[in-house]
Design an enzyme around this catalytic site. Sequence first.
Site, short mmCIF file in Angstrom:
data_model
loop_
_atom_site.label_atom_id
_atom_site.label_comp_id
_atom_site.label_asym_id
_atom_site.label_seq_id
_atom_site.Cartn_x
_atom_site.Cartn_y
_atom_site.Cartn_z
N CYS A 17 0.83 -1.21 0.00
CA CYS A 17 0.00 0.00 0.00
C CYS A 17 0.86 1.26 0.00
O CYS A 17 0.46 2.29 -0.54
CB CYS A 17 -0.94 -0.01 1.20
SG CYS A 17 -2.22 -1.26 1.01
N ASN B 164 -0.24 -2.19 -7.31
CA ASN B 164 -0.26 -3.07 -6.14
C ASN B 164 -1.69 -3.40 -5.81
O ASN B 164 -2.43 -2.51 -5.38
CB ASN B 164 0.39 -2.38 -4.94
CG ASN B 164 0.14 -3.14 -3.66
OD1 ASN B 164 0.57 -4.29 -3.52
ND2 ASN B 164 -0.59 -2.54 -2.73
N GLU B 165 -2.09 -4.60 -6.00
CA GLU B 165 -3.44 -5.10 -5.69
C GLU B 165 -4.50 -4.01 -5.84
O GLU B 165 -5.36 -3.84 -4.98
CB GLU B 165 -3.50 -5.76 -4.30
CG GLU B 165 -3.09 -4.91 -3.12
CD GLU B 165 -3.41 -5.52 -1.76
OE1 GLU B 165 -3.02 -6.67 -1.53
OE2 GLU B 165 -4.05 -4.83 -0.95
O1 AHR Z 1 1.42 -6.52 3.60
C1 AHR Z 1 0.58 -5.57 4.15
C2 AHR Z 1 -0.39 -4.98 3.14
O2 AHR Z 1 -1.24 -5.96 2.66
C3 AHR Z 1 0.23 -4.41 1.89
O3 AHR Z 1 0.65 -3.12 2.06
C4 AHR Z 1 -0.89 -4.46 0.91
O4 AHR Z 1 -0.43 -4.62 -0.40
C5 AHR Z 1 -1.74 -5.59 1.39
O5 AHR Z 1 -3.05 -5.20 1.54
#
Ligand code: AHR
Length: 868
Positions: free
Chosen positions: A468, A595-596
Amino acid sequence: MKKYLILLIASTLLSLTRAGAAEMTKEPDSAYIFAYASLKNGGRNGLHFAWSIDRKKWHAIGPEYSYVRCDYGTWGAQKRMLTPFLFYGPDSLWHAVWSVNETDGVVVHVTSKDLVYWRRQSYPILMQKENCLLPALSFDKEHGKFIVEWKSTNGGADATYYRSSTLDFKNYTPPERVAKATFDNRHTIRLENGEENGTVHKVSWNVIKGLLHAQQQAAYEQELWSEKTAEDGIRFASLKPIDVEVQIDMENKKKISDLLMGVFFEDINYAADGGLYAELVQNRDFEYRLSDKKGSDTSWHSYKAWSLKGGKGTFKIDSVSPLHPNNAHYAILNIEKAGTALVNAGFDGIPLKAGERYNVSLFARNPQEKARALLIRLADEHGKLLGEARIRAIKGNWRKYKATISVKADAAKASLEIIPQEAGEIALDMISLFPEKTFKGRKNGLRADLAQTIADLHPRFVRFPGGCVAHGDGLGNMYRWQNTIGPLEARVPQRNLWNYHQTAGLGYFEYFQFCEDIGAEPVPVVPAGVPCQNSSTGGAGQQGGVPMAEMEAYIQEVLDLIEYANGDTHTVWGKKRAEAGHPKPFNLKYIGIGNEDLISDIFEERFTMIFNRVREKHPEITVIGTVGPSFEGTDYTEGWLIANKLQVPMVDEHYYQSPGWFIHNQAYYDKYDRSKAKVYLGEYAAHLPGRPSNLETALAEAIHLTSLERNGDVVSMASYAPLLAKEDHTQWKPDLIYFNNTEVKPTVGYFVQQIYGQHAGDIYLPTQIRLSNTEEAVKKRLAISVVRDTKSGDAIVKIVNLLPVSTRVALNLEPLGNISTDALKISLAGNPEDEALRPKSTPIAVTKNFKDELPAYSFTVLRFKIVE
Ligand code: AHR
């Protein structure tokens, strides 16, 4: 599992039929569905269905199973689905619209073919300043357009009705005022748990079967996936030790990734500042802000960690003519006579070691004519002096001054004192203290013990800087790599989305250098032009994306990163790398984009632009796309659709799941299409209630890793998450390595990762396994993987036993040919709830028919040479 599921669904349908026996004698052709969302949990429970044969007696499914949830806005405050309206369009799609809250002029639109799988959501802003309530949908056959109608209360009680038309649910005509709602045909229905309001549709019975099947499947999976070792006493009450015969199948050996085991570093849990980054002074730049913590901590500001001690004087923060515009704040110390100290408390104190040297540096500005001197002291928590140094001849405008202090005694909670030696004013900034012994002795380096603990995992790659943190909390918080290179005072500090402060002292240069120092491939992740799906800085409180007018510059920034890593020293960015002390390229081969992220139209548009340009300009770089935060669901499916469409070479998957999920999903990658993108499992971990990191979670991860090795032809890389967590500053549990200022505490899960990292292979050797007990529950708790490491010529056998009984393993090693009898055995065993276990390594002798008894709840590795 399929067999059980079919039985379960059949029996559920039968019991439902019995429940409605009066109304049903045989399977009907059609029935009614009622679509609604309750107001429970602030309206965050998503879309529910009930069905009925006669529109009188309704059967709620689940009873409140959620088929789709709202993705709008931030967690906690938003993600609400209010007054959903379901409509079956002439395009043979179900369309749902709903309002998101009482204030925003937004509705959500989403479609589904079968009411079970819902595609990506869109959040059209229909009103600029007013709200959109009770949206309803219809189709205007004459003009071939969809019409959305809604009510707006204009911030007051008086309701006004509006409508807008759309052909594609992307572009809407401006709102037009109408006298009243014309097609809002919502009904209030009495269900078992009370009355709900929603829409009713007549559908074929198959649609209802599909809804029931989805709910039953989810319930069944939930039951399996919540299995824990705590129930093993009952589940395996009469289980006896198991005999296991293992036969190696050399015929079907296959090449697997030699990069499988790596790490994912994110500045979460104080992993960077106060953690891996060896800086000992907290708030060295006086740039802490209330907004770092969104105002939740009134002590979190420019003065944080600083205080004035002794004598008379003042200490204030100023921003006139700063050292650098990116570092707008600095301290002004005004004292009456020598003896007053500006004190920094460090991150929970400054840890010091006897006999070691510490480098102090600071920028100072002396407005007076006369040169000034500073005494720099390190004192323990009782004020006892541990070491000191002097900085003399401070004169004129901002300049950097340095000193070194030798420390006499250990201290866990020392402080740094800056003591002006003459009365008057002096301005100070970037006050820094580093141990001389950083990892590999790097300047602006890393904490040696922590970095070494990471290096000991033998990671083949490092993904950074997040998570994140990479895509950030809103557009303004996206991690921009260029802000994190160059002189420290010119870097751009910013809010860390995990609610603290990032100095950017550990920036892209340091990440690349760390990768090189530990022999790992760098895998930087840049935002895909969108911030975190839970941020609310885009239109009307939704995520948003980099404006199209700025995308060209943003794409250039991504291309510049590749030049910074790999360009020769004559290129603009390659030159900057050389100036930082690394003329040789860093040999970047991978780059993550996104990222996701929420897979929205906004995402797809921007990801596609960045991906196409990187592929065009740098075909040598493997781009890693993103498929959301889960192993299933809309982001996963839509992310994969985009990856397939664009032929993205690799995608980043994430899932944090229960040990039961890992036990029952060992075949997850077996079914993956080998002709599509490769997988980087960028984040995963086994989570138990309470989030411990114990032998149970570690063995679940070890089981999963056997299946990753087996699928090492499609899964190229994998990294546990998160990696680091500082005690008392942890936002996320569990983590792989806990630490405080003086200790490093690897978890049991760490040792599983380490064993896989240190004993990885590049050839997978399939096995046939015969068990004396063939119950499913037993089979799934024994996992075996055999690999060969071509470089060393070694064969490595890994056996995970997540059963409460021992296993007597008979390994037929004959197919391997000549093997050395000298082997290494590594064993990690204990009780499932054990959190402080360490593996034991012992030399043993192996024979071609090797037998061993492996304890209950254990992970065992055998390593020996194949003699060719
Ligand atoms: O690993 C912790 C968090 O989990 C990361 O920042 C994010 O990509 C996921 O939601």
